[in-house]
Scaffold this motif. Structure first.
Motif, PDB file in Angstrom:
ATOM      1  N   UNK A 143      10.920  84.981 -34.293  1.00  0.00           N
ATOM      2  CA  UNK A 143      10.061  84.342 -35.284  1.00  0.00           C
ATOM      3  C   UNK A 143      10.867  83.626 -36.353  1.00  0.00           C
ATOM      4  N   UNK A 144      10.166  82.967 -37.279  1.00  0.00           N
ATOM      5  CA  UNK A 144      10.832  82.280 -38.384  1.00  0.00           C
ATOM      6  C   UNK A 144      11.156  83.260 -39.504  1.00  0.00           C
ATOM      7  N   UNK A 145      12.234  82.968 -40.223  1.00  0.00           N
ATOM      8  CA  UNK A 145      12.625  83.797 -41.355  1.00  0.00           C
ATOM      9  C   UNK A 145      11.535  83.797 -42.423  1.00  0.00           C
ATOM     10  N   UNK A 146      11.366  84.952 -43.087  1.00  0.00           N
ATOM     11  CA  UNK A 146      10.429  85.048 -44.201  1.00  0.00           C
ATOM     12  C   UNK A 146      10.851  84.178 -45.376  1.00  0.00           C
ATOM     13  N   UNK A 147      12.139  83.832 -45.437  1.00  0.00           N
ATOM     14  CA  UNK A 147      12.670  83.163 -46.619  1.00  0.00           C
ATOM     15  C   UNK A 147      13.125  81.734 -46.351  1.00  0.00           C
ATOM     16  N   UNK A 164      12.261  98.346 -51.870  1.00  0.00           N
ATOM     17  CA  UNK A 164      12.962  97.185 -51.338  1.00  0.00           C
ATOM     18  C   UNK A 164      12.085  96.403 -50.374  1.00  0.00           C
ATOM     19  N   UNK A 165      11.316  97.118 -49.544  1.00  0.00           N
ATOM     20  CA  UNK A 165      10.387  96.453 -48.629  1.00  0.00           C
ATOM     21  C   UNK A 165       9.285  95.748 -49.414  1.00  0.00           C
ATOM     22  N   UNK A 166       8.842  96.372 -50.509  1.00  0.00           N
ATOM     23  CA  UNK A 166       7.831  95.742 -51.353  1.00  0.00           C
ATOM     24  C   UNK A 166       8.335  94.453 -51.967  1.00  0.00           C
ATOM     25  N   UNK A 167       9.594  94.454 -52.392  1.00  0.00           N
ATOM     26  CA  UNK A 167      10.183  93.238 -52.947  1.00  0.00           C
ATOM     27  C   UNK A 167      10.277  92.159 -51.870  1.00  0.00           C
ATOM     28  N   UNK A 168      10.675  92.540 -50.648  1.00  0.00           N
ATOM     29  CA  UNK A 168      10.748  91.589 -49.537  1.00  0.00           C
ATOM     30  C   UNK A 168       9.379  90.982 -49.259  1.00  0.00           C
ATOM     31  N   UNK A 169       8.324  91.800 -49.324  1.00  0.00           N
ATOM     32  CA  UNK A 169       6.970  91.297 -49.098  1.00  0.00           C
ATOM     33  C   UNK A 169       6.584  90.289 -50.170  1.00  0.00           C
ATOM     34  N   UNK A 170       6.941  90.588 -51.422  1.00  0.00           N
ATOM     35  CA  UNK A 170       6.592  89.694 -52.527  1.00  0.00           C
ATOM     36  C   UNK A 170       7.319  88.360 -52.428  1.00  0.00           C
ATOM     37  N   UNK A 171       8.551  88.379 -51.900  1.00  0.00           N
ATOM     38  CA  UNK A 171       9.359  87.157 -51.812  1.00  0.00           C
ATOM     39  C   UNK A 171       9.095  86.362 -50.544  1.00  0.00           C
ATOM     40  N   UNK A 172       8.416  86.977 -49.568  1.00  0.00           N
ATOM     41  CA  UNK A 172       8.155  86.287 -48.295  1.00  0.00           C
ATOM     42  C   UNK A 172       7.274  85.057 -48.526  1.00  0.00           C
ATOM     43  N   UNK A 232      10.466  85.673 -60.158  1.00  0.00           N
ATOM     44  CA  UNK A 232      10.967  84.306 -60.254  1.00  0.00           C
ATOM     45  C   UNK A 232      12.490  84.276 -60.256  1.00  0.00           C
ATOM     46  N   UNK A 233      13.112  85.250 -60.909  1.00  0.00           N
ATOM     47  CA  UNK A 233      14.577  85.324 -60.912  1.00  0.00           C
ATOM     48  C   UNK A 233      15.110  85.545 -59.500  1.00  0.00           C
ATOM     49  N   UNK A 234      14.432  86.413 -58.729  1.00  0.00           N
ATOM     50  CA  UNK A 234      14.859  86.645 -57.358  1.00  0.00           C
ATOM     51  C   UNK A 234      14.663  85.397 -56.508  1.00  0.00           C
ATOM     52  N   UNK A 235      13.557  84.681 -56.720  1.00  0.00           N
ATOM     53  CA  UNK A 235      13.322  83.448 -55.958  1.00  0.00           C
ATOM     54  C   UNK A 235      14.395  82.408 -56.262  1.00  0.00           C
ATOM     55  N   UNK A 236      14.801  82.328 -57.517  1.00  0.00           N
ATOM     56  CA  UNK A 236      15.850  81.377 -57.898  1.00  0.00           C
ATOM     57  C   UNK A 236      17.173  81.736 -57.239  1.00  0.00           C
ATOM     58  N   UNK A 238      17.517  83.293 -54.373  1.00  0.00           N
ATOM     59  CA  UNK A 238      17.392  82.929 -52.958  1.00  0.00           C
ATOM     60  C   UNK A 238      17.565  81.430 -52.770  1.00  0.00           C
ATOM     61  N   UNK A 239      16.951  80.645 -53.659  1.00  0.00           N
ATOM     62  CA  UNK A 239      17.020  79.188 -53.539  1.00  0.00           C
ATOM     63  C   UNK A 239      18.425  78.667 -53.776  1.00  0.00           C
ATOM     64  N   UNK A 240      19.177  79.345 -54.636  1.00  0.00           N
ATOM     65  CA  UNK A 240      20.531  78.894 -54.973  1.00  0.00           C
ATOM     66  C   UNK A 240      21.602  79.527 -54.127  1.00  0.00           C
ATOM     67  N   UNK A 241      21.208  80.376 -53.173  1.00  0.00           N
ATOM     68  CA  UNK A 241      22.190  81.063 -52.333  1.00  0.00           C
ATOM     69  C   UNK A 241      22.935  80.058 -51.473  1.00  0.00           C
ATOM     70  N   UNK A 242      24.256  79.966 -51.684  1.00  0.00           N
ATOM     71  CA  UNK A 242      25.067  79.019 -50.930  1.00  0.00           C
ATOM     72  C   UNK A 242      25.830  79.705 -49.802  1.00  0.00           C
ATOM     73  N   UNK A 243      25.705  81.026 -49.723  1.00  0.00           N
ATOM     74  CA  UNK A 243      26.394  81.748 -48.658  1.00  0.00           C
ATOM     75  C   UNK A 243      25.676  81.613 -47.327  1.00  0.00           C
ATOM     76  N   UNK A 244      26.413  81.765 -46.256  1.00  0.00           N
ATOM     77  CA  UNK A 244      25.825  81.678 -44.922  1.00  0.00           C
ATOM     78  C   UNK A 244      24.994  82.926 -44.642  1.00  0.00           C
ATOM     79  N   UNK A 245      23.804  82.722 -44.114  1.00  0.00           N
ATOM     80  CA  UNK A 245      22.979  83.847 -43.695  1.00  0.00           C
ATOM     81  C   UNK A 245      23.396  84.257 -42.310  1.00  0.00           C
ATOM     82  N   UNK A 246      23.839  85.497 -42.175  1.00  0.00           N
ATOM     83  CA  UNK A 246      24.295  86.002 -40.874  1.00  0.00           C
ATOM     84  C   UNK A 246      23.086  86.520 -40.116  1.00  0.00           C
ATOM     85  N   UNK A 247      22.799  85.933 -38.965  1.00  0.00           N
ATOM     86  CA  UNK A 247      21.662  86.356 -38.180  1.00  0.00           C
ATOM     87  C   UNK A 247      22.026  86.470 -36.703  1.00  0.00           C
TER      88      UNK A 247
END
Length: 247
Positions: A143-147, A164-172, A232-236, A238-247
């Protein structure tokens, strides 16, 4: 103790890391030292000592703080701390190498290898999402990434921390209701490489991934919700993350 980014000692360590990244080591060490002074349990002392060790400029001083980190880690019966042991023993071995103590270096290198096993965490495990699912369904790869919707998922990610799962749900992404499901891995799983030993030692968020499906065995509705400002701080981030996502 459950790892939380809202814990004051964790906050101080995060602020210190920001100072490090911005080329301000003197400010960073002050924040890590403040975290050490405010630490009230072995888990918090383990975290603060880890960062103070990292800032030392001599092998002897670094070794002293690493050994303190190790003692607090060993006295904390916590799966997230156990995941830090391989890297911790390797860092101690490197200090002994620099100090020309080959016997101690070898002993600690062997200890590092002995702890590089599958995660010992037995859960319970949770997955946060906005998808509407039911008990008995399976979460599968592909599937597609939540983020980042452009990323196809080769693994399914989950955590042993309900908040932590609750935070992931909120940011999805998406407009659905935030859902936290209890899940059971159907195959082997490993520490999430996007988090383990990246910013914090080991896997304090108890985050894992698996190529095998996760079976939904229940749903929880009670977890700590973050404020809109905190989200909003967490969303920012995520948006500014310049590191490679390892998947």
């Amino acid at each position: 103790m459950e790892f939380s980014p809202f814990n004051n000692v964790v906050k101080l360590c995060l602020q210190g890391m920001d100072m490090e990244e911005n080329g301000k080591p003197e400010e960073a060490i002050k924040l890590f030292q403040k975290g050490w002074n405010e630490a009230s349990n072995n888990f918090e002392k383990f975290l603060a000592a880890h960062y103070i060790a990292r800032m030392q400029t001599t092998a002897a001083e670094k070794l002293k703080w690493l050994e303190s980190t190790l003692q607090f880690a060993l006295s904390t019966n916590n799966d997230s701390v156990k995941s830090a042991l391989p890297a911790l023993y390797l860092n101690i071995a490197k200090c002994y190498e620099d100090l020309h103590d080959t016997k101690k270096a070898k002993e600690n290198s062997e200890l590092a290898i002995s702890f590089q096993n599958n995660p010992s965490d037995k859960g319970p495990f949770y997955h946060g999402t906005k998808a509407d699912l039911k008990v008995g369904d399976y979460l599968k790869t592909g599937g597609n990434s939540n983020y980042k919707s452009e990323i196809k998922m080769n693994h399914i990610y989950f955590t042993a921390l309900v908040n932590g799962a609750g935070l992931a749900a909120a940011l999805a992404k998406g407009d659905g209701v935030e859902r936290v499901y209890m899940v059971e891995p159907t195959g082997i799983y490993e520490n999430d490489p996007n988090l383990t030993d990246k910013k914090f030692p080991g896997n304090p968020t108890r985050s894992y991934r698996s190529e095998s499906p996760l079976k939904i065995v229940g749903e929880v509705t009670d977890w700590v919700r973050q404020t809109p400002e905190e989200l909003q701080k967490f969303r920012e981030k995520l948006a500014n993350n310049k590191g490679e996502i390892i998947n």
